[in-house]
Scaffold this motif. Structure first.
Motif, PDB file in Angstrom:
ATOM      1  N   ARG A 207      25.961 -54.630  38.280  1.00  0.00           N
ATOM      2  CA  ARG A 207      25.202 -53.975  39.210  1.00  0.00           C
ATOM      3  C   ARG A 207      25.444 -54.607  40.859  1.00  0.00           C
ATOM      4  O   ARG A 207      25.201 -53.644  41.610  1.00  0.00           O
ATOM      5  CB  ARG A 207      23.903 -53.674  38.906  1.00  0.00           C
ATOM      6  N   VAL A 208      25.421 -55.899  40.850  1.00  0.00           N
ATOM      7  CA  VAL A 208      25.306 -56.293  42.253  1.00  0.00           C
ATOM      8  C   VAL A 208      26.796 -56.552  42.684  1.00  0.00           C
ATOM      9  O   VAL A 208      26.889 -57.199  43.802  1.00  0.00           O
ATOM     10  CB  VAL A 208      24.619 -57.679  42.346  1.00  0.00           C
ATOM     11  N   GLY A 209      27.690 -56.173  42.063  1.00  0.00           N
ATOM     12  CA  GLY A 209      29.128 -56.358  42.566  1.00  0.00           C
ATOM     13  C   GLY A 209      29.806 -57.579  42.142  1.00  0.00           C
ATOM     14  O   GLY A 209      30.873 -57.916  42.607  1.00  0.00           O
ATOM     15  N   LEU A 210      29.220 -58.352  41.002  1.00  0.00           N
ATOM     16  CA  LEU A 210      30.037 -59.491  40.665  1.00  0.00           C
ATOM     17  C   LEU A 210      31.042 -59.079  39.486  1.00  0.00           C
ATOM     18  O   LEU A 210      30.910 -57.998  39.159  1.00  0.00           O
ATOM     19  CB  LEU A 210      29.166 -60.687  40.126  1.00  0.00           C
ATOM     20  N   SER A 211      31.815 -59.961  39.048  1.00  0.00           N
ATOM     21  CA  SER A 211      32.845 -59.585  38.257  1.00  0.00           C
ATOM     22  C   SER A 211      32.409 -60.296  36.934  1.00  0.00           C
ATOM     23  O   SER A 211      32.834 -61.491  36.748  1.00  0.00           O
ATOM     24  CB  SER A 211      34.260 -60.000  38.549  1.00  0.00           C
ATOM     25  N   PRO A 212      31.613 -59.474  35.946  1.00  0.00           N
ATOM     26  CA  PRO A 212      31.361 -60.159  34.825  1.00  0.00           C
ATOM     27  C   PRO A 212      32.674 -60.685  33.685  1.00  0.00           C
ATOM     28  O   PRO A 212      33.579 -60.243  33.920  1.00  0.00           O
ATOM     29  CB  PRO A 212      30.477 -59.175  33.777  1.00  0.00           C
ATOM     30  N   VAL A 213      32.434 -61.961  33.122  1.00  0.00           N
ATOM     31  CA  VAL A 213      33.520 -62.324  32.402  1.00  0.00           C
ATOM     32  C   VAL A 213      33.239 -61.675  30.943  1.00  0.00           C
ATOM     33  O   VAL A 213      32.188 -62.056  30.218  1.00  0.00           O
ATOM     34  CB  VAL A 213      33.577 -63.747  32.191  1.00  0.00           C
ATOM     35  N   ASP A 214      34.068 -61.174  30.214  1.00  0.00           N
ATOM     36  CA  ASP A 214      34.180 -60.439  28.633  1.00  0.00           C
ATOM     37  C   ASP A 214      33.924 -61.845  27.910  1.00  0.00           C
ATOM     38  O   ASP A 214      34.949 -62.582  27.772  1.00  0.00           O
ATOM     39  CB  ASP A 214      35.387 -59.919  28.695  1.00  0.00           C
ATOM     40  N   PRO A 215      33.289 -61.942  26.834  1.00  0.00           N
ATOM     41  CA  PRO A 215      32.926 -62.921  26.114  1.00  0.00           C
ATOM     42  C   PRO A 215      34.485 -63.280  25.344  1.00  0.00           C
ATOM     43  O   PRO A 215      34.841 -64.335  24.774  1.00  0.00           O
ATOM     44  CB  PRO A 215      31.946 -62.600  25.275  1.00  0.00           C
ATOM     45  N   GLU A 216      35.224 -62.123  24.920  1.00  0.00           N
ATOM     46  CA  GLU A 216      36.412 -62.258  24.639  1.00  0.00           C
ATOM     47  C   GLU A 216      37.487 -63.303  24.977  1.00  0.00           C
ATOM     48  O   GLU A 216      37.935 -63.929  24.571  1.00  0.00           O
ATOM     49  CB  GLU A 216      36.876 -60.943  24.171  1.00  0.00           C
ATOM     50  N   LEU A 217      37.242 -63.449  26.460  1.00  0.00           N
ATOM     51  CA  LEU A 217      38.038 -64.040  27.193  1.00  0.00           C
ATOM     52  C   LEU A 217      37.618 -65.706  27.236  1.00  0.00           C
ATOM     53  O   LEU A 217      38.683 -66.315  27.447  1.00  0.00           O
ATOM     54  CB  LEU A 217      38.087 -63.543  28.565  1.00  0.00           C
TER      55      LEU A 217
ATOM     56  N   ARG B  43      31.958 -70.956  32.154  1.00  0.00           N
ATOM     57  CA  ARG B  43      33.299 -70.180  32.510  1.00  0.00           C
ATOM     58  C   ARG B  43      32.866 -68.593  32.824  1.00  0.00           C
ATOM     59  O   ARG B  43      33.437 -67.777  33.120  1.00  0.00           O
ATOM     60  CB  ARG B  43      34.387 -70.384  31.505  1.00  0.00           C
ATOM     61  N   ALA B  44      31.581 -68.428  32.346  1.00  0.00           N
ATOM     62  CA  ALA B  44      30.944 -66.906  32.488  1.00  0.00           C
ATOM     63  C   ALA B  44      30.140 -66.809  33.544  1.00  0.00           C
ATOM     64  O   ALA B  44      30.057 -65.788  34.354  1.00  0.00           O
ATOM     65  CB  ALA B  44      30.216 -66.580  31.283  1.00  0.00           C
ATOM     66  N   PHE B  45      29.239 -67.937  33.869  1.00  0.00           N
ATOM     67  CA  PHE B  45      28.137 -67.676  34.902  1.00  0.00           C
ATOM     68  C   PHE B  45      28.489 -68.884  35.767  1.00  0.00           C
ATOM     69  O   PHE B  45      28.900 -70.311  35.159  1.00  0.00           O
ATOM     70  CB  PHE B  45      26.818 -67.678  33.946  1.00  0.00           C
ATOM     71  N   ASP B  46      27.808 -68.883  36.972  1.00  0.00           N
ATOM     72  CA  ASP B  46      28.020 -69.956  38.066  1.00  0.00           C
ATOM     73  C   ASP B  46      26.615 -70.812  38.104  1.00  0.00           C
ATOM     74  O   ASP B  46      26.562 -71.519  39.051  1.00  0.00           O
ATOM     75  CB  ASP B  46      28.506 -69.523  39.173  1.00  0.00           C
ATOM     76  N   SER B  47      25.608 -70.291  37.407  1.00  0.00           N
ATOM     77  CA  SER B  47      24.365 -71.090  37.236  1.00  0.00           C
ATOM     78  C   SER B  47      23.427 -70.977  36.366  1.00  0.00           C
ATOM     79  O   SER B  47      23.804 -69.888  35.374  1.00  0.00           O
ATOM     80  CB  SER B  47      23.609 -70.280  38.727  1.00  0.00           C
ATOM     81  N   VAL B  48      22.406 -71.791  36.108  1.00  0.00           N
ATOM     82  CA  VAL B  48      21.733 -71.661  34.711  1.00  0.00           C
ATOM     83  C   VAL B  48      20.379 -72.048  35.271  1.00  0.00           C
ATOM     84  O   VAL B  48      20.138 -72.965  36.043  1.00  0.00           O
ATOM     85  CB  VAL B  48      22.195 -72.517  33.531  1.00  0.00           C
ATOM     86  N   GLU B  49      19.283 -71.747  34.502  1.00  0.00           N
ATOM     87  CA  GLU B  49      18.025 -72.366  34.726  1.00  0.00           C
ATOM     88  C   GLU B  49      17.746 -73.304  33.482  1.00  0.00           C
ATOM     89  O   GLU B  49      17.789 -72.692  32.340  1.00  0.00           O
ATOM     90  CB  GLU B  49      16.780 -71.399  34.690  1.00  0.00           C
ATOM     91  N   VAL B  50      17.285 -74.333  33.885  1.00  0.00           N
ATOM     92  CA  VAL B  50      17.069 -75.434  32.675  1.00  0.00           C
ATOM     93  C   VAL B  50      15.614 -75.511  32.036  1.00  0.00           C
ATOM     94  O   VAL B  50      14.787 -75.851  33.087  1.00  0.00           O
ATOM     95  CB  VAL B  50      17.523 -77.017  33.086  1.00  0.00           C
ATOM     96  N   ASP B  51      15.562 -75.048  31.009  1.00  0.00           N
ATOM     97  CA  ASP B  51      14.068 -74.894  30.459  1.00  0.00           C
ATOM     98  C   ASP B  51      13.498 -76.629  29.902  1.00  0.00           C
ATOM     99  O   ASP B  51      12.474 -76.444  30.117  1.00  0.00           O
ATOM    100  CB  ASP B  51      14.242 -74.058  29.526  1.00  0.00           C
ATOM    101  N   SER B  52      14.592 -77.187  29.376  1.00  0.00           N
ATOM    102  CA  SER B  52      14.137 -78.427  28.681  1.00  0.00           C
ATOM    103  C   SER B  52      13.550 -79.310  29.626  1.00  0.00           C
ATOM    104  O   SER B  52      12.846 -80.210  29.247  1.00  0.00           O
ATOM    105  CB  SER B  52      15.383 -79.043  27.968  1.00  0.00           C
ATOM    106  N   THR B  53      13.788 -79.146  31.061  1.00  0.00           N
ATOM    107  CA  THR B  53      13.024 -80.130  32.031  1.00  0.00           C
ATOM    108  C   THR B  53      11.549 -79.832  32.045  1.00  0.00           C
ATOM    109  O   THR B  53      10.721 -80.598  32.443  1.00  0.00           O
ATOM    110  CB  THR B  53      13.748 -80.209  33.092  1.00  0.00           C
ATOM    111  N   PHE B  54      11.211 -78.507  31.386  1.00  0.00           N
ATOM    112  CA  PHE B  54       9.526 -78.310  31.398  1.00  0.00           C
ATOM    113  C   PHE B  54       8.967 -79.370  30.464  1.00  0.00           C
ATOM    114  O   PHE B  54       7.974 -79.592  30.567  1.00  0.00           O
ATOM    115  CB  PHE B  54       9.480 -76.907  30.858  1.00  0.00           C
ATOM    116  N   TYR B  55       9.767 -79.749  29.525  1.00  0.00           N
ATOM    117  CA  TYR B  55       9.150 -80.920  28.312  1.00  0.00           C
ATOM    118  C   TYR B  55       9.262 -82.083  28.880  1.00  0.00           C
ATOM    119  O   TYR B  55       8.432 -83.180  28.000  1.00  0.00           O
ATOM    120  CB  TYR B  55       9.628 -80.301  26.969  1.00  0.00           C
ATOM    121  N   ALA B  56      10.063 -82.527  29.476  1.00  0.00           N
ATOM    122  CA  ALA B  56      10.233 -84.090  29.745  1.00  0.00           C
ATOM    123  C   ALA B  56      11.179 -84.050  30.889  1.00  0.00           C
ATOM    124  O   ALA B  56      12.301 -83.437  30.979  1.00  0.00           O
ATOM    125  CB  ALA B  56      10.753 -84.744  28.509  1.00  0.00           C
ATOM    126  N   THR B  57      11.103 -85.073  31.859  1.00  0.00           N
ATOM    127  CA  THR B  57      12.167 -85.445  32.832  1.00  0.00           C
ATOM    128  C   THR B  57      13.433 -85.988  32.078  1.00  0.00           C
ATOM    129  O   THR B  57      13.191 -86.807  31.138  1.00  0.00           O
ATOM    130  CB  THR B  57      11.541 -86.493  33.693  1.00  0.00           C
TER     131      THR B  57
END
Length: 296
Positions: A275-285, A55-69
């Motif tokens: 900074r790049v013009g996106l609209s950050p979501v306040d965690p309180e929301l 709800r705050a970000f539209d992408s994530v980097e998955v670190d857990s796949t580094f350790y196992a498929t």
């Protein structure tokens, strides 16, 4: 759709202008208990983390796949818990990058590539993170690996040895539309202006039709992930220039912040979004959104 100012909006991404890239900013991972309170609403349980994160970000980097498929059921659950347009970037397993040194004698990469396709249109770039001991003398292994990567997948390579940053290697990546990861890690000179000058230079000549940036911080000393402890505003200013440089030359830019960059990656990711013009979501929301979701 397009705004009246000439800014172009598409999905959950944002285009700086009609000729620039769609920008996705997120964090490296989402499964942190320390974020409950400062980011996740109090009372959020681990199985809910990803849904709330999305709800705050539209992408994530998955670190857990580094350790196992991951299991196919796990991959499908990630897709099911996130909205349309969400993007997962996943690390290639260390079995392939560090243990087999890209030679992949067991077919592990084919299994991984097939598995992550379960994400469908939510599959973003695959991060190939190489160790500092993977040096230019192993160029034949890199060439062979690149030749075996399915052409329909987006690949980003992070070299942790400066010797790889050469015109020949950049040309090789460009030939295969593979992104060179821009990063501020410990293997990059720590003099601020020197390291950022190098990154800005590389941003001006991307090797793929997308860009990939990782903000790591100079060391791993930060272990309290509940709050920002290092002011990196000046660095963020410089990195914003790199994003804008990339955005003029590629179709998508993916950027992910580690907790070790400033102490609390969601806060830094929101700063970069702003900074790049996106609209950050306040965690309180996020708490209000979760309440509405639970009572629908």
């Amino acid at each position: 759709m397009k705004g009246s100012t000439g800014l172009t909006y598409g999905g959950r991404g944002f285009r700086l202008n009609v000729m620039s890239a769609e920008i996705h900013i997120g964090t490296q991972g989402w499964n942190y208990d320390a974020w409950v309170g400062p980011f996740y609403p109090v009372g959020t349980r681990p199985p809910e983390f990803l849904t709330v994160y999305a709800r705050a970000f539209d992408s994530v980097e998955v670190d857990s796949t580094f350790y196992a498929t991951p299991a196919a059921t796990t991959v499908r659950s990630w897709a099911d818990r996130t909205p349309k347009g969400f993007i997962f970037s996943l690390k290639l397993p260390q079995e392939i990058t560090h243990e087999q040194r890209l030679r992949d004698v067991t077919g592990a990469s084919e299994i991984f590539f097939e598995r992550v396709r379960e994400l469908g249109d939510k599959l973003g770039p695959i991060l190939v993170q190489l160790g500092p001991d993977f040096q230019p003398g192993e160029l034949p292994a890199l060439v062979d690996f690149i030749g075996r990567v399915p052409k329909d997948l987006r690949i980003a390579i992070e070299f942790r040895h400066r010797g790889w940053i050469s015109d020949g290697v950049l040309a090789l990546l460009r030939e295969h539309n593979i992104a060179l990861v821009l990063c501020d890690g410990r293997w990059i000179p720590r003099k601020l202006m020197l390291s950022l000058k190098l990154m800005l230079s590389l941003a001006a000549r991307p090797t793929a039709d997308f860009g990939y940036i990782r903000w790591m911080g100079p060391n791993r000393d930060l272990v309290d992930y509940t709050r920002v402890q290092v002011d990196r505003s000046r660095e963020v200013d410089q990195w914003t220039d790199a994003i804008q440089e990339l955005a003029e030359k590629v179709s998508h830019v993916y950027g992910y912040v580690a907790n070790t960059f400033s102490g609390h990656s969601p806060a830094t990711a929101r700063e970069i979004q702003d900074r790049v013009g996106l609209s950050p979501v306040d965690p309180e929301l996020l708490g209000e959104q979760m309440s509405l979701f639970l009572h629908r």
